[in-house]
Enzyme design. Structure first.
Site, short mmCIF file in Angstrom:
data_model
loop_
_atom_site.label_atom_id
_atom_site.label_comp_id
_atom_site.label_asym_id
_atom_site.label_seq_id
_atom_site.Cartn_x
_atom_site.Cartn_y
_atom_site.Cartn_z
CB CYS A 74 -0.90 -0.02 1.23
SG CYS A 74 -1.93 1.46 1.39
CB CYS A 147 -9.44 -4.16 -11.65
SG CYS A 147 -9.08 -2.95 -12.90
ZN LIG Z 1 -2.91 1.01 3.43
#
Ligand SMILES: [Zn+2]
Length: 162
Positions: A74, A147
């Site tokens: 992330c 996606c």
């Molecule tokens: Zn995160």
């Protein structure tokens, strides 16, 4: 009769409003920062996707071309999201995976903002928007197609992890 109709209509309106409020009440995630903090920390493009549910332009991400072993984390909190071994060429222009690193590393939310029912994928650590998951992935594996916006992730090559 008309009054009953108005009363029912008012109730319907009220229930719609409470639904709208529910979706605004965001779930608490382990990594929680104010929007001002996120805006200061993230690039404008990453902020738009992760915090405002934007979608990057197809074929715009460098991460589309990654084939070497490694982990996609992330861009907001570093949580491990996807691995190259589960990446496949979907032809859509967005990095696509048939599964996350672990189902507990991502969170799913129903999303109707596109005018059709879809499932949003968010980071389980910070709640950042990553993309969507569809059921038209590789039939020989999970059948899922995650996606994901490349700008919402950073790539860590396997050799750098050791
Ligand atoms: Zn995160």
């Amino acid at each position: 009769m008309q009054r009953i109709f108005i009363a029912i209509f008012s109730l319907l309106l009220l229930s719609c409003n409470s639904h709208a409020q529910d979706s605004k009440n965001q779930k608490e995630y382990p990594v929680s920062k104010s929007e001002a903090q996120w805006k200061a920390e993230l690039s404008p493009a990453a902020y738009k996707v992760l915090r405002q549910k934007g979608t990057e332009k197809a074929f715009s991400s460098e991460l589309n071309r990654i084939e070497q072993p490694g982990t996609f984390v992330c861009a907001a909190c570093g949580n491990e999201l996807y691995e190259t071994k589960n990446k496949f060429e979907s032809g859509t222009g967005w990095p696509s995976f048939d599964r996350p690193v672990s189902e507990s590393n991502v969170d799913y939310r129903p999303d109707r903002t596109g005018g059709f029912p879809a499932t949003e994928v968010v980071c389980a650590q910070c709640g950042g928007h990553l993309g969507h998951v569809f059921n038209d992935g590789p039939k020989n594996t999970t059948g899922k197609r995650h996606c994901i916006n490349g700008v919402a992730m950073n790539f860590l090559p396997e050799s750098d992890n050791r």
